[in-house]
Motif scaffolding. Structure first.
Motif, short mmCIF file in Angstrom:
data_model
loop_
_atom_site.label_atom_id
_atom_site.label_comp_id
_atom_site.label_asym_id
_atom_site.label_seq_id
_atom_site.Cartn_x
_atom_site.Cartn_y
_atom_site.Cartn_z
N GLY A 33 0.43 20.47 4.09
CA GLY A 33 0.45 22.18 3.87
C GLY A 33 0.04 23.10 5.38
N ALA A 34 0.46 23.38 5.53
CA ALA A 34 0.16 24.66 6.87
C ALA A 34 -1.46 25.85 6.53
CB ALA A 34 1.46 25.28 7.12
N ALA A 35 -2.41 24.90 7.85
CA ALA A 35 -3.53 26.28 7.63
C ALA A 35 -3.05 27.33 7.91
CB ALA A 35 -4.60 25.55 8.33
N ALA A 36 -4.14 28.41 8.42
CA ALA A 36 -3.60 29.73 8.27
C ALA A 36 -3.31 29.45 9.95
CB ALA A 36 -5.01 30.29 8.16
N ASP A 37 -3.88 29.22 11.17
CA ASP A 37 -3.60 29.48 12.30
C ASP A 37 -2.39 27.91 12.60
OD1 ASP A 37 -4.68 26.64 11.96
OD2 ASP A 37 -5.03 26.28 13.65
N VAL A 38 -2.40 27.15 12.40
CA VAL A 38 -1.01 26.78 12.41
C VAL A 38 0.27 27.55 11.56
CG1 VAL A 38 0.34 24.50 11.40
CG2 VAL A 38 -1.84 24.55 12.26
N ALA A 39 0.55 27.91 10.89
CA ALA A 39 1.22 29.06 9.69
C ALA A 39 1.90 30.11 10.72
CB ALA A 39 0.65 29.68 8.44
N LEU A 40 0.48 30.74 11.33
CA LEU A 40 0.17 32.02 11.76
C LEU A 40 1.11 31.25 13.80
CD1 LEU A 40 -0.60 34.71 12.63
CD2 LEU A 40 -2.22 33.62 14.34
N HIS A 41 0.73 30.10 14.00
CA HIS A 41 1.68 30.04 15.89
C HIS A 41 3.30 29.29 15.38
CE1 HIS A 41 -2.20 29.95 17.01
NE2 HIS A 41 -1.87 29.98 17.92
N LEU A 42 3.60 28.94 14.02
CA LEU A 42 4.81 28.59 13.96
C LEU A 42 5.74 29.95 13.18
CD1 LEU A 42 4.20 25.13 12.50
CD2 LEU A 42 5.26 25.92 14.73
N ASP A 43 5.03 31.18 13.02
CA ASP A 43 5.56 32.00 11.96
C ASP A 43 6.43 31.73 10.73
OD1 ASP A 43 6.21 34.71 12.03
OD2 ASP A 43 8.05 33.82 13.13
N ILE A 44 5.64 31.05 9.75
CA ILE A 44 5.83 30.16 8.07
C ILE A 44 4.83 30.85 8.22
CG2 ILE A 44 7.59 28.42 9.05
CD1 ILE A 44 4.80 26.59 8.92
N GLU A 45 4.85 30.61 6.34
CA GLU A 45 3.75 30.84 4.43
C GLU A 45 2.91 30.01 5.17
OE1 GLU A 45 3.88 33.67 3.42
OE2 GLU A 45 5.92 34.42 4.11
N ARG A 46 1.80 30.73 4.83
CA ARG A 46 0.77 28.95 5.05
C ARG A 46 1.06 28.50 3.29
NH1 ARG A 46 -6.19 30.91 3.72
NH2 ARG A 46 -6.66 29.08 4.39
N ALA A 47 0.67 26.82 3.84
CA ALA A 47 0.38 26.53 2.85
C ALA A 47 2.53 25.26 2.93
CB ALA A 47 0.36 26.07 1.44
N THR A 48 3.00 25.87 4.01
CA THR A 48 4.54 25.51 4.33
C THR A 48 4.67 23.94 4.79
OG1 THR A 48 5.44 27.07 5.00
CG2 THR A 48 6.49 25.58 5.45
N PRO A 49 5.48 23.24 4.44
CA PRO A 49 4.55 21.58 4.53
C PRO A 49 5.28 21.38 6.17
CG PRO A 49 6.07 21.59 2.11
CD PRO A 49 6.39 23.05 2.84
N VAL A 50 4.42 20.76 6.43
CA VAL A 50 4.11 19.83 8.17
C VAL A 50 3.76 18.76 8.01
CG1 VAL A 50 4.44 22.46 8.83
CG2 VAL A 50 2.10 21.13 9.12
N VAL A 51 4.79 18.37 9.53
CA VAL A 51 4.14 16.97 10.14
C VAL A 51 3.25 16.88 10.45
CG1 VAL A 51 4.63 14.65 10.47
CG2 VAL A 51 5.94 16.19 8.77
N HIS A 52 1.82 16.82 10.16
CA HIS A 52 0.79 16.23 11.47
C HIS A 52 0.59 15.04 12.16
CE1 HIS A 52 -4.49 16.77 12.32
NE2 HIS A 52 -3.22 16.78 13.14
N LEU A 53 1.03 14.92 13.30
CA LEU A 53 0.67 13.98 14.42
C LEU A 53 -0.28 14.36 15.13
CD1 LEU A 53 4.03 13.86 15.23
CD2 LEU A 53 3.55 12.40 12.81
N GLN A 54 -0.79 13.16 15.08
CA GLN A 54 -2.18 12.09 16.07
C GLN A 54 -2.56 11.77 16.58
OE1 GLN A 54 -6.17 14.18 14.56
NE2 GLN A 54 -5.80 13.16 12.16
N ARG A 55 -2.72 11.84 18.29
CA ARG A 55 -2.44 10.85 19.34
C ARG A 55 -3.35 10.77 20.04
NH1 ARG A 55 3.28 12.99 21.18
NH2 ARG A 55 2.88 14.80 20.52
#
Length: 301
Positions: A162-184
């Motif tokens: 679920g999108a955290a607050a800062d991620v939701a802010l940058h993607l302009d979506i609701e908090r907890a919206t499903p996102v894929v987190h990739l770490q490279r």
């Protein structure tokens, strides 16, 4: 006179009215010891002082400062990866003290010209321009290749959350919206150079976790598998002190200032919707982040 050194000799000391305190034995000093240790000499002792001056004059060479020594070394550095002389070798070769040699090597490290590896030595480093502009694709691998490097990309993890607050802010979506987190993590010349966290809208990239296990470039996967042509919408970069997690992931020595690069990308075909938010930590001794705006002037011939 531009430099001097004082040499004090207490070999010839003629006692005069020495106070009782001065006659009292002190811890660590034996009777007859040539070392005199007192809080205040006042008029109790008559001391013969010899002073030796080292000056820049004909026939007398002054010891170079660490900056002069660093400038000379910088002009004679070899290719990236070559070993640089040690502190002891540098001191003996140039006739300077070890602290001066150490300060010269530290100065080269501050200039990002050398890299000191604990237990291995000091080596000539290669610093790569990482150019961020509106005209270049938001691809770390492509950007590094354009600069002449060959990145080795490692996928550390891929999961849906679920999108955290800062991620939701940058993607302009609701908090907890499903996102894929990739770490490279990217290595250049065997050195961990950057650590990137990318957050993508899960609904726009189904199955991307399995795709990234077979490919190294997220930009190419988005274009070839999902028809998404990523384009920069917003970017920022700053030098920050890394957290303990960043230090461990980038295998840093100490806590040196490190580039923090953040950005939001959208699809060129649909600029209204943000697709990806990235947060990258990059080693400042390996990468030089360069922002370019507009178009450079034409060369006049």
């Amino acid at each position: 006179m531009s430099s001097s050194q004082f040499v004090v000799s207490l070999a010839r000391v003629r006692p005069r009215r020495v106070s009782a305190m001065a006659r009292r034995p002190r811890t660590g000093l034996r009777s007859g010891s040539p070392k005199v240790h007192a809080l205040s000499l006042k008029r109790s002792l008559s001391v013969v002082v010899y002073t030796t001056w080292r000056v820049h004059s004909r026939g007398v060479a002054a010891e170079p400062t660490y900056l002069e020594l660093a400038d000379g070394l910088a002009a004679s550095l070899g290719n990236a990866g070559e070993r640089v002389v040690s502190e002891n070798e540098l001191a003996e070769r140039h006739g300077v003290s070890r602290p001066t040699a150490r300060a010269a090597l530290q100065e080269l490290e501050r200039r990002f010209l050398v890299r000191r590896i604990r237990g291995a030595g000091t080596f000539v480093s290669r610093r790569i321009d990482y150019v961020i502009s509106h005209d270049t694709a938001p691809s770390a691998s492509a950007t590094l290749r354009l600069a002449g490097a060959e990145p080795d990309v490692e996928l550390m993890s891929a999961r849906t959350m679920g999108a955290a607050a800062d991620v939701a802010l940058h993607l302009d979506i609701e908090r907890a919206t499903p996102v894929v987190h990739l770490q490279r993590r990217i290595r250049i010349d065997g050195i961990v150079t950057s650590w990137t966290s990318a957050y993508l809208l899960a609904c726009a990239v189904p199955g991307i976790a399995s795709q990234m296990r077979c490919h190294t470039s997220l930009f190419q996967v988005l274009r070839e598998q999902y028809g998404i042509e990523s384009q920069r919408r917003w970017s920022r970069a700053s030098l920050e002190l890394p957290t303990d997690t960043v230090i461990q992931t980038l295998e840093l020595e100490g806590r040196p200032p490190t580039w923090l690069v953040e950005g939001v990308n959208h699809d060129r075909a649909d600029r209204r919707r943000a697709i990806e938010f990235t947060r990258s930590w990059m080693r400042a001794d390996v990468v030089n982040v360069v922002f370019e705006m507009g178009h450079p002037p034409e060369v006049v011939r």
